[in-house]
Design a protein around this motif. Structure first.
Motif, PDB file in Angstrom:
ATOM      1  N   TRP A  89     -18.130  -4.329  34.265  1.00  0.00           N
ATOM      2  CA  TRP A  89     -19.284  -3.435  34.357  1.00  0.00           C
ATOM      3  C   TRP A  89     -18.843  -2.019  34.727  1.00  0.00           C
ATOM      4  N   LYS A  90     -17.843  -1.910  35.588  1.00  0.00           N
ATOM      5  CA  LYS A  90     -17.370  -0.575  35.970  1.00  0.00           C
ATOM      6  C   LYS A  90     -16.815   0.170  34.753  1.00  0.00           C
ATOM      7  N   ARG A  91     -16.148  -0.561  33.880  1.00  0.00           N
ATOM      8  CA  ARG A  91     -15.626   0.050  32.658  1.00  0.00           C
ATOM      9  C   ARG A  91     -16.777   0.645  31.824  1.00  0.00           C
ATOM     10  N   ILE A  92     -17.884  -0.074  31.737  1.00  0.00           N
ATOM     11  CA  ILE A  92     -19.043   0.403  30.971  1.00  0.00           C
ATOM     12  C   ILE A  92     -19.680   1.599  31.659  1.00  0.00           C
ATOM     13  N   VAL A  93     -19.876   1.501  32.974  1.00  0.00           N
ATOM     14  CA  VAL A  93     -20.496   2.605  33.719  1.00  0.00           C
ATOM     15  C   VAL A  93     -19.644   3.863  33.619  1.00  0.00           C
ATOM     16  N   ASP A  94     -18.350   3.711  33.760  1.00  0.00           N
ATOM     17  CA  ASP A  94     -17.459   4.872  33.668  1.00  0.00           C
ATOM     18  C   ASP A  94     -17.548   5.525  32.296  1.00  0.00           C
ATOM     19  N   PHE A  95     -17.655   4.716  31.242  1.00  0.00           N
ATOM     20  CA  PHE A  95     -17.777   5.266  29.888  1.00  0.00           C
ATOM     21  C   PHE A  95     -19.069   6.064  29.749  1.00  0.00           C
ATOM     22  N   VAL A  96     -20.156   5.504  30.238  1.00  0.00           N
ATOM     23  CA  VAL A  96     -21.449   6.188  30.157  1.00  0.00           C
ATOM     24  C   VAL A  96     -21.382   7.531  30.876  1.00  0.00           C
ATOM     25  N   HIS A  97     -20.816   7.539  32.064  1.00  0.00           N
ATOM     26  CA  HIS A  97     -20.746   8.777  32.841  1.00  0.00           C
ATOM     27  C   HIS A  97     -19.791   9.798  32.226  1.00  0.00           C
ATOM     28  N   ALA A  98     -18.761   9.327  31.552  1.00  0.00           N
ATOM     29  CA  ALA A  98     -17.740  10.235  31.016  1.00  0.00           C
ATOM     30  C   ALA A  98     -18.176  10.917  29.731  1.00  0.00           C
ATOM     31  N   HIS A  99     -19.144  10.344  29.014  1.00  0.00           N
ATOM     32  CA  HIS A  99     -19.436  10.847  27.660  1.00  0.00           C
ATOM     33  C   HIS A  99     -20.876  11.299  27.466  1.00  0.00           C
ATOM     34  N   GLY A 100     -21.518  11.741  28.521  1.00  0.00           N
ATOM     35  CA  GLY A 100     -22.868  12.272  28.375  1.00  0.00           C
ATOM     36  C   GLY A 100     -23.532  12.452  29.719  1.00  0.00           C
ATOM     37  N   GLU A 101     -24.792  12.785  29.685  1.00  0.00           N
ATOM     38  CA  GLU A 101     -25.554  13.009  30.909  1.00  0.00           C
ATOM     39  C   GLU A 101     -26.452  11.833  31.260  1.00  0.00           C
ATOM     40  N   SER A 102     -26.403  10.770  30.481  1.00  0.00           N
ATOM     41  CA  SER A 102     -27.251   9.605  30.752  1.00  0.00           C
ATOM     42  C   SER A 102     -26.883   8.971  32.082  1.00  0.00           C
ATOM     43  N   ARG A 103     -27.865   8.440  32.758  1.00  0.00           N
ATOM     44  CA  ARG A 103     -27.649   7.622  33.946  1.00  0.00           C
ATOM     45  C   ARG A 103     -27.873   6.165  33.549  1.00  0.00           C
TER      46      ARG A 103
END
Length: 776
Positions: free
Chosen positions: A477-491
């Motif tokens: 899950w951390k891998r997914i969260v990190d990807f989301v945070h790294a590639h946009g402004e979505s929370r």
């Protein structure tokens, strides 16, 4: 062909006209209980679109009607508050006409007489009066004696609505369809007003039961109630008097029938279905019934002379349109019933709510017909965002304005709903999940939810559900969260849940909620009640197991915090374990966790408190609830409000408002935005921020919901499945630049250019296609 029509109102007369015109050899008889020139009520309303339907159906009667009507383009909404403040909003581009009901009947009678229709007035008729008739049309009104004679077959259902209303008239002229909302010491009174001919206007007066009682209207006769309402609306009447014509106060009956025909007898108009006056659809519905029944007989082909077969064809083809109109009317009347929910809104938002209450008019629709009003609504939204200390995006529609909860700020109001992917192995999210959540994050949505993530192996719905009970899952899950945070402004929000009675079931595409044939694990619920008769019977959860489940939730929440999730959602909906405590349909416990709502709330609140204590204080928490069970004996609106307030008092920042899926026998009323009314109720009565969900499919709907104050965030599911970049596409359509990964910016620029051209072309087509204006 021998046709008998019982009832000489618009439905019966119009059908007689159409059939006699196209089957001149037929003998068509209309029998009406009242005299030819009797009428009750004042005016009727038709839209431009309805007039065009009449034009296609029968041009001579259409021309006669349009020569006799009053036309207006505007709707005016006037509020007068007890503190002396008020506002008026005038919204153009609507296109309606008003016509005297008596004049309409006279015109239809003239047309019928011209064609050779036999008419008899002042006589009660029954089907037995026409033993040689091939077809008997019962257009005998809402209290239809024909329907009541065979009530078990037609199976009418009547929902008697709580508000009181009375039809009156006046000589005060109007150049717009006008709503007056007047606050008095007794409460709020409403007047729906329109001119239907020179020197004559309709006043439909309405109020809620409590105001009606405080005003003493129930004890007044017709003259006294008119005098009282003249006093209420003295300023609005401007010296004119109210006129009565059997203007008694009533409650509106929403009527639906399971069947519309039997043998050669068919119900038409109000005899088979009613629609509330607030969308002006009763006479429209009746005359369009006549058009549809006539079309069924004129269709031809095999069975064209089989009356029973034609009537079945009429019903199957017409029912959907009738139900759509009734649904719009239902939503509209409920808005008026809950007027106090919206009364304290800013006047512009209140007016926007009036205009969009039935879902027929939307943000985009209003932007085309009344751009100044939409600009005013947009400016109000921006001002509120700035007042909250956030950087409003100038000129952007509501969906592209930021939103903040605790330490989390969202760039826009678009939410990707929790959508189970049923693609995990032993609870482990994998590359599919990385792709799924990552694609939606790069697509620009403000907030992304995980699917319901289970707090233990036994908490899973299916073998394919994700979990968060071990280190490997936490890392994934951390891998997914990190990807989301790294590639946009979505929370990204973590939704935690426990399946309860709906656990150990098959993957959705193998049989949703159906029990596993092998490999099932033991399941628990608030009570030992299976979801389906063939489902595994859950054990009634013990106190020791409740402790263990609570601790599992806390452990998963701590893992979620370490993984970096921005928000935590506690799943208390859809019949899962926590929801099974809340609903009386699934909670039959006799201990301190069953019975009263206070007891049913006890365990979910206990788990929530433990989660809130474990979750970082600067990160928000939401709770998903089923606001109605769509089943008799389920949670009431009052209980739903109490549930919302109880979680809010414990620090809940946001209610994620869903409905149903509590018991297998539920009967939802599906339709676009069908769950939004409960979000509206919770947000504006419990004063808790909400996410709304449920058949929301377009950016236009998102903006409409937000501008009307029905939710703070809007979640979409299926649109995001087929279009991960839904938000980027919507932004381009409205000419808004929103966060976009640099790898995709060339595509965003192309979207913006193309969308601007397409919107200009579409606006021009809409302008040319607007209904023609009918003048006196």
């Amino acid at each position: 062909m021998r046709i008998a029509v019982i009832g000489g109102g618009p439905a019966g007369l119009y059908f007689a006209i159409l059939m006699k015109r196209d089957r001149p050899e037929a003998r068509v008889t209309v029998v009406e209980r009242n005299r030819a020139d009797d009428t009750f009520g004042f005016g009727v309303v038709f839209s431009d679109q309805t007039l065009e339907t009449f034009e296609r159906a029968d041009r001579p009667s259409y021309e006669a009607i349009t020569r006799a009507f009053a036309y207006w383009d505007d709707i005016e909404i006037v509020t007068s508050r007890a503190d002396g403040t008020g506002a008026a909003h005038r919204i153009g581009g609507n296109g309606f006409c008003g016509c005297s009901r008596r004049t309409l009947l006279m015109l239809l009678q003239d047309r019928a007489r011209e064609l050779g229709v036999e008419m008899e007035f002042g006589r009660e008729a029954t089907p037995e009066d026409f033993p040689d008739a091939d077809l008997i049309v019962a257009a005998d009104g809402i209290n239809s004696p024909v329907r009541q004679r065979d009530v078990d077959h037609f199976a009418p259902e009547v929902d008697l609505r709580p508000n009181r209303f009375a039809w009156m008239g006046s000589t005060r002229p109007f150049d717009a369809f006008t709503f007056f909302f007047k606050e008095r010491p007794e409460g709020i009174f409403i007047a729906h007003c329109y001119q239907y001919e020179k020197g004559a206007s309709t006043w439909v007066l309405e109020t809620d039961p409590a105001t009606f009682e405080r005003a003493g209207l129930g004890a007044m006769d017709e003259a006294a109630s008119a005098a009282f309402m003249e006093q209420v609306f003295a300023e609005e009447l401007g010296g004119h008097r109210l006129i009565t014509n059997r203007s008694m106060w009533r409650r509106f009956p929403m009527l639906r029938c399971k069947r519309w025909s039997r043998g050669n007898v068919v119900l038409l108009g109000d005899a088979k279905a009613t629609a509330h006056y607030s969308i002006g659809s009763g006479t429209k519905l009746a005359m369009e019934d006549a058009i549809a029944l006539h079309a069924a007989f004129m269709k031809g082909g095999p069975g064209a002379d089989d009356v029973e077969a034609v009537l079945m064809c009429f019903e199957s083809g017409r029912r959907e349109d009738v139900e759509k109109t009734q649904h719009a009317a239902d939503v509209s009347l409920v808005w008026f019933e809950h007027l106090d929910r919206f009364w304290d809104m800013p006047p512009t938002r209140f007016a926007f709510g009036v205009m969009t209450r039935s879902k027929a008019i939307t943000w985009d629709n209003l932007a085309l017909r009344a751009p100044e009003f939409v600009e005013e609504s947009r400016d109000l939204f921006e001002e509120e965002v700035r007042a909250a200390g956030l950087p409003a995006q100038r000129g952007a529609p509501p969906m592209f304005q930021p939103f903040r909860l605790r330490g989390m700020t969202l760039p826009n109001r678009v939410v990707v709903s929790p959508m189970c992917q049923y693609s995990a192995t032993d609870g482990m999210p994998d590359d599919w999940h990385l792709m799924h959540y990552g694609a939606r994050a790069t697509g620009g949505a403000g907030l992304i939810f995980t699917e319901m993530t289970c707090v233990s192996p036994e908490a899973r719905i299916t073998p394919g559900c994700t979990g968060l009970w071990n280190d490997a899952q936490e890392a994934a899950w951390k891998r997914i969260v990190d990807f989301v945070h790294a590639h946009g402004e979505s929370r990204i929000a973590l939704q935690l849940g426990h399946a309860g009675q709906k656990g150990a079931t098959r993957l959705m595409w193998e049989g949703m909620d159906q029990p596993l044939e092998e490999g099932a694990w033991p399941i628990v619920s608030a009570s030992a009640q299976p979801y389906f008769p063939n489902s595994q019977v859950p054990r009634e959860i013990t106190r020791a197991e409740m402790d263990r489940v609570r601790d599992d939730f806390v452990s998963a929440a701590r893992r979620g915090a370490r993984a970096g999730f921005d928000m935590l959602e506690f799943h208390c909906a859809h019949g899962y374990l926590m929801a099974s405590f809340l609903s009386p349909l699934t909670n039959h416990r006799t201990d301190e966790y069953g019975g009263s709502l206070e007891n049913r709330l006890r365990y979910p609140l206990e788990v929530y408190r433990a989660l809130r204590a474990a979750w970082p204080a600067d990160r928000p928490m939401s709770v998903r609830v089923s606001a109605t069970d769509w089943a008799e004996g389920g949670v009431t609106d009052e209980e739903t409000l109490a549930i919302a307030r109880a979680f809010a008092e414990e620090g809940c920042d946001l209610l994620d408002v869903s409905t149903g899926q509590t018991v297998a026998g539920s009967a939802p009323h599906y339709g676009r935005m069908f769950q939004v009314p409960w979000s509206d109720m919770i947000r504006n009565e419990a004063k808790v921020a909400t996410i709304c969900v449920g058949s929301i499919t377009s950016a236009d709907q998102v903006n409409t919901i937000l501008a009307a104050g029905r939710a703070d965030l809007v979640a979409l599911a299926r649109p995001h499945l087929v279009d991960p970049a839904f938000t980027l596409h919507a932004a381009a359509r409205y000419g808004v630049r929103t966060a976009c990964p640099p790898q995709y910016r060339w595509g965003q620029e192309a979207l913006l250019r193309n969308a601007a051209r397409e919107e200009a072309d579409l606006a021009e087509l809409r302008r040319k296609a607007r209904p023609k204006r009918h003048a006196l």
